[in-house]
Design a protein around this motif. Structure first.
Motif, mmCIF file in Angstrom:
data_model
loop_
_atom_site.group_PDB
_atom_site.id
_atom_site.type_symbol
_atom_site.label_atom_id
_atom_site.label_comp_id
_atom_site.label_asym_id
_atom_site.label_seq_id
_atom_site.Cartn_x
_atom_site.Cartn_y
_atom_site.Cartn_z
ATOM 1 N N GLY A 118 20.417 27.869 -34.143
ATOM 2 C CA GLY A 118 21.120 26.678 -34.618
ATOM 3 C C GLY A 118 21.186 25.584 -33.578
ATOM 4 O O GLY A 118 21.013 24.394 -33.894
ATOM 5 N N ASP A 129 13.337 21.570 -35.835
ATOM 6 C CA ASP A 129 14.392 21.795 -36.819
ATOM 7 C C ASP A 129 13.807 22.279 -38.138
ATOM 8 O O ASP A 129 14.315 23.235 -38.742
ATOM 9 N N MET A 133 14.690 25.975 -39.533
ATOM 10 C CA MET A 133 15.448 26.016 -40.776
ATOM 11 C C MET A 133 14.644 26.608 -41.924
ATOM 12 O O MET A 133 15.203 27.222 -42.836
ATOM 13 N N THR A 136 15.085 30.198 -41.420
ATOM 14 C CA THR A 136 16.459 30.550 -41.787
ATOM 15 C C THR A 136 16.617 30.618 -43.301
ATOM 16 O O THR A 136 17.204 31.569 -43.836
ATOM 17 N N ASP A 137 16.101 29.623 -44.013
ATOM 18 C CA ASP A 137 16.205 29.614 -45.477
ATOM 19 C C ASP A 137 15.436 30.772 -46.088
ATOM 20 O O ASP A 137 15.886 31.379 -47.072
ATOM 21 N N MET A 173 21.909 33.996 -40.365
ATOM 22 C CA MET A 173 21.418 32.756 -40.960
ATOM 23 C C MET A 173 22.517 31.741 -41.276
ATOM 24 O O MET A 173 22.395 30.553 -40.960
ATOM 25 N N VAL A 174 23.592 32.172 -41.894
ATOM 26 C CA VAL A 174 24.663 31.236 -42.276
ATOM 27 C C VAL A 174 25.286 30.615 -41.035
ATOM 28 O O VAL A 174 25.525 29.402 -40.970
ATOM 29 N N LYS A 177 23.164 27.839 -39.489
ATOM 30 C CA LYS A 177 23.290 26.543 -40.146
ATOM 31 C C LYS A 177 24.553 25.811 -39.693
ATOM 32 O O LYS A 177 24.555 24.587 -39.495
ATOM 33 N N ARG A 180 23.948 24.534 -36.163
ATOM 34 C CA ARG A 180 23.065 23.348 -36.198
ATOM 35 C C ARG A 180 23.865 22.087 -36.471
ATOM 36 O O ARG A 180 23.698 21.069 -35.792
ATOM 37 N N GLY A 181 24.751 22.128 -37.467
ATOM 38 C CA GLY A 181 25.550 20.952 -37.790
ATOM 39 C C GLY A 181 26.464 20.535 -36.648
ATOM 40 O O GLY A 181 26.601 19.342 -36.351
#
Length: 301
Positions: A118, A129, A133, A136-137, A173-174, A177, A180-181
């Protein structure tokens, strides 16, 4: 204003001093939270039981009493015996050890992967990114339980460490995310910009400034992942896809005792009860940490 070489060294000092004060306040708040203290006491009691129990038990894990098959709790066998005469108390304590170790290792590994993925995705953005991502998705939409059930039997000869790695591979994974934010916001802070202008490498900025400033999120997430990992391990072991003989875990013991739960309750009740207490204790600590790190959440509750 001219930037000097002392500023990057001063910022970490101020940050460390502020961090020590903050974490001291968090610890005091945590110790004042009743449910957190209950969880901590329960965890400590379970750890003592798991590691001291086999030492004081008169029976070894693989030792069998051929005069007592499926006998109930007694002075000789505190939790009774199983189908083959093994001492259920010793088996349960060893299984509790394995479940605690697996839960802690999976939580640490998955949280570390989430933090790195992240943070790098949010700091660099662009192609980095998109690539991170996308992975990750993809990992989010894959049926993790089914994949673990398919993969692990072919890798079980590698031992339970491989099981830990597989579990951690599907639990980050969650959080990645979320990290990252937060990284996108943190990388615009003054101390990050100052370090960047001083020519500090990006990887060092991420590990010295970005990730440490998300410690509260990562600690709470790791606590939650402990209980999630324990439950997942128990579920897989129950269906025979987790810890393999001669090793035992709470899940494998529950699988052994479940078909005989009504006739020989001691083979099922003790391991199941300890699993419930273990998960409850971890969740209580997680709730206490969340309230200690976010006083507004405590006032809302």
């Amino acid at each position: 204003m001219t930037l000097t070489t002392e500023q990057p060294g001063e910022a970490p000092g101020r940050t460390a001093a502020t961090g020590q004060g903050r974490w001291g306040g968090v610890l005091r708040e945590l110790l004042r939270t009743r449910r957190a203290m209950v969880g901590i006491l329960l965890i400590l009691a379970l750890i003592l039981m798991a590691w001291i129990g086999p030492l004081i038990s008169p029976w070894e894990m693989g030792e069998r009493d051929f005069t007592a098959f499926r006998s109930g709790p007694s002075p000789e066998h505190w939790f009774g015996t199983d189908n083959t005469g093994r001492d259920v108390f010793t088996l349960t304590m060893v299984g509790l050890q394995k479940s605690i170790i697996i839960g802690l290792l999976v939580a640490v590994l998955s949280t570390a992967v989430a933090a790195v993925v992240g943070a790098f995705a949010g700091y660099f953005l662009g192609l980095t990114d998109k690539a991170l991502m996308w992975v990750t998705d993809l990992a989010l939409v894959l049926p993790s339980f089914l994949i673990l059930a398919i993969l692990y039997p072919s890798l079980k000869d590698s031992g339970w460490i491989m099981f830990v790695l597989l579990l951690a591979a599907f639990m980050w994974m969650v959080t990645a995310k979320m990290v990252r934010g937060m990284t996108i916001s943190l990388k615009e802070r003054e101390y990050v910009l100052a370090a960047r202008y001083m020519g500090v490498p990006a990887w060092r900025i991420i590990f010295r400034h970005i990730i440490p400033n998300m410690a509260s999120l990562l600690i709470v997430d790791a606590t939650i992942n402990v209980s999630s990992a324990i439950i997942t391990e128990t579920s897989l072991s129950y269906f025979g896809f987790g810890v393999q003989p001669p090793d035992v875990s709470l899940g494998s013991l529950i699988a052994l005792g479940a078909p005989q739960a009504l006739a020989f309750w001691w083979m099922f009740a003790f391991c199941t009860g300890l699993l419930v207490v273990l998960v409850l204790a971890v969740n209580l600590i997680g709730d206490g940490l969340r309230d200690a790190l976010d006083p507004q959440a405590k006032r809302r509750s």
